[in-house]
Design a protein around this motif. Sequence first.
Motif, PDB file in Angstrom:
ATOM      1  N   ILE A  19      63.374 -69.355 -19.535  1.00 37.29           N
ATOM      2  CA  ILE A  19      63.298 -70.262 -20.680  1.00 37.29           C
ATOM      3  C   ILE A  19      62.501 -71.482 -20.231  1.00 37.29           C
ATOM      4  CG2 ILE A  19      64.604 -71.592 -22.371  1.00 37.29           C
ATOM      5  CD1 ILE A  19      67.033 -69.820 -21.718  1.00 37.29           C
ATOM      6  N   LYS A  27      66.845 -76.293 -23.662  1.00 33.60           N
ATOM      7  CA  LYS A  27      66.766 -75.075 -22.841  1.00 33.60           C
ATOM      8  C   LYS A  27      68.113 -74.735 -22.204  1.00 33.60           C
ATOM      9  CE  LYS A  27      63.398 -76.702 -20.380  1.00 33.60           C
ATOM     10  NZ  LYS A  27      63.209 -77.962 -21.142  1.00 33.60           N
ATOM     11  N   SER A  28      68.788 -75.742 -21.660  1.00 33.95           N
ATOM     12  CA  SER A  28      70.084 -75.483 -21.025  1.00 33.95           C
ATOM     13  C   SER A  28      71.134 -75.057 -22.048  1.00 33.95           C
ATOM     14  CB  SER A  28      70.559 -76.725 -20.267  1.00 33.95           C
ATOM     15  OG  SER A  28      69.704 -76.997 -19.177  1.00 33.95           O
ATOM     16  N   PHE A  31      70.420 -71.488 -22.709  1.00 33.81           N
ATOM     17  CA  PHE A  31      70.861 -70.762 -21.510  1.00 33.81           C
ATOM     18  C   PHE A  31      72.366 -70.509 -21.574  1.00 33.81           C
ATOM     19  CE2 PHE A  31      72.257 -70.915 -17.020  1.00 33.81           C
ATOM     20  CZ  PHE A  31      71.425 -69.967 -16.439  1.00 33.81           C
ATOM     21  N   ALA A  40      75.031 -74.101 -17.125  1.00 25.19           N
ATOM     22  CA  ALA A  40      74.096 -75.197 -16.866  1.00 25.19           C
ATOM     23  C   ALA A  40      74.646 -76.503 -17.420  1.00 25.19           C
ATOM     24  CB  ALA A  40      72.742 -74.898 -17.506  1.00 25.19           C
ATOM     25  N   THR A  49      67.974 -80.786 -16.044  1.00 23.22           N
ATOM     26  CA  THR A  49      67.819 -79.565 -15.258  1.00 23.22           C
ATOM     27  C   THR A  49      66.551 -79.671 -14.443  1.00 23.22           C
ATOM     28  OG1 THR A  49      68.956 -78.236 -16.905  1.00 23.22           O
ATOM     29  CG2 THR A  49      67.594 -77.056 -15.337  1.00 23.22           C
ATOM     30  N   ARG A  52      65.315 -74.278 -10.873  1.00 21.58           N
ATOM     31  CA  ARG A  52      65.470 -73.051 -11.641  1.00 21.58           C
ATOM     32  C   ARG A  52      66.902 -72.583 -11.469  1.00 21.58           C
ATOM     33  NH1 ARG A  52      61.250 -69.847  -8.557  1.00 21.58           N
ATOM     34  NH2 ARG A  52      61.420 -71.596  -7.128  1.00 21.58           N
ATOM     35  N   ASP A  68      66.931 -70.713 -16.213  1.00 16.26           N
ATOM     36  CA  ASP A  68      66.805 -71.998 -16.905  1.00 16.26           C
ATOM     37  C   ASP A  68      65.941 -72.901 -16.041  1.00 16.26           C
ATOM     38  OD1 ASP A  68      67.174 -74.188 -18.555  1.00 16.26           O
ATOM     39  OD2 ASP A  68      69.075 -74.753 -17.628  1.00 16.26           O
TER      40      ASP A  68
END
Length: 450
Positions: A19, A27-28, A31, A40, A49, A52, A68
């Motif tokens: 992602i 994104k998290s 995830f 995450a 974040t 990776r 992520d």
Amino acid sequence: MTVHASPNTHHASPPLVAIIGRPNVGKSTLFNKILGMKTAIVDDVPGVTRDRNYADATYRGRAFRLVDTGGLEPSASDGMLALIRRQSELAIAEADILIVLMDGRSGLTPPDYEVVKLLRGIAKPVFFAVNKIDTPKADPLVADFYRLGTDKLYPLSAEHGIGVAELLDALYPLLPAADEASATAQLPRIAVVGRPNVGKSTLVNALLGEERVVVSDVPGTTRDPIDSLVTHGDRRYLFTDTAGIRRRGKIDRGVEGYSVMRSLRAIGRSDLAVLLLDGVEGVTEQDTKIAGAILKQGRACILFVNKWDLRAGETEARQQYERALRRRFPFLTWAPVLYGSALTPESLRPFFPAINDVHAMFTKRIPTGALNSWLQELLVAHPLPVRKGKPSKITKSAFITQVATKPPVFALFVGHPGDVTPAYLRYLENQLRDTYGFAGTPLRLLVRKK
């Protein structure tokens, strides 16, 4: 939607689904939603974040590995954002499938265009998802993103789970069918823990031979526990790089508090903890508290004194450090101590042999017959404590069996459990170690009525 996270197993070459996107688009959150668990850290501060963050998952029976990433800030040239960009570029390079996530409420921004430019020439499946489309009124916001020239967009709300199943359904044909005949191997899990800035991420990167984790001289760089698969010789290991654990009074609320909590959880779900110590600063009170957390959770332990290359010319350095270890860690006398530097790979040669030995002791089981032969011989020289005025029965007065591993647990059955003193239990533990080893692992002795 049924997705199962499998943090303790590694599937045979599952496809990597990364992602990516600019900072702070969710994104998290996506995830976590895909995994069905809060793996995450999620916060409204851009750049939360940084590394990776990997996790194993399955969707409708097909396995994949979800990645992520830190937000891609294309204009970043130095500082932390540049390190985040570097991690995102590495994720793009190693991923099999890419999900580009954008913020529907913010609309299509110049950084979104720059992220898309980075993907040009990459012959990998790319799925463009528009986040924060959580009500019918928000649907018109999606139209703006067709300016990217893509035929298919996936509107969704990562927070509420709306549209996530549709995105996964689109990925599904690209995921290999599960091979039910192949069993997943249980890998030794090693948590790398310590105070901030002692070199945990540098050590993990050295073991991997690549820039797997963000390394910076800013304390607190690692926030999520980061799992990395390491192959050494013919064996595989799962290393977890954790956030530095500061003194409780110095921990900020919010992101850092979550990070420290997850570092402690990472110890609990590991087999073995490698506690990094600073060879220059010496052993501190906080090191003692982290060691206590390892012992409390019953994990095996190796002490790694890092930055030892900086003290190579000092003749009495090792003796002085060992005296400090005995003073600070009287409860960890069974833990092996390694000296080296994460910056000099040749000093890490004893690392994996020590891990193999300690993990073997952590999972060791002694047959009951051998244990009781050993115990009866021991009782001849050192009988069990007895109540005042009662004769001591040397033979057949006790029975011992091992009831668990990880860590090894022994149950001692006697006629009067209350007579067995802590000093005698310590004596038994020392004799167990002298006879059977158990270096690097705690032992637990339970006393039960015969």
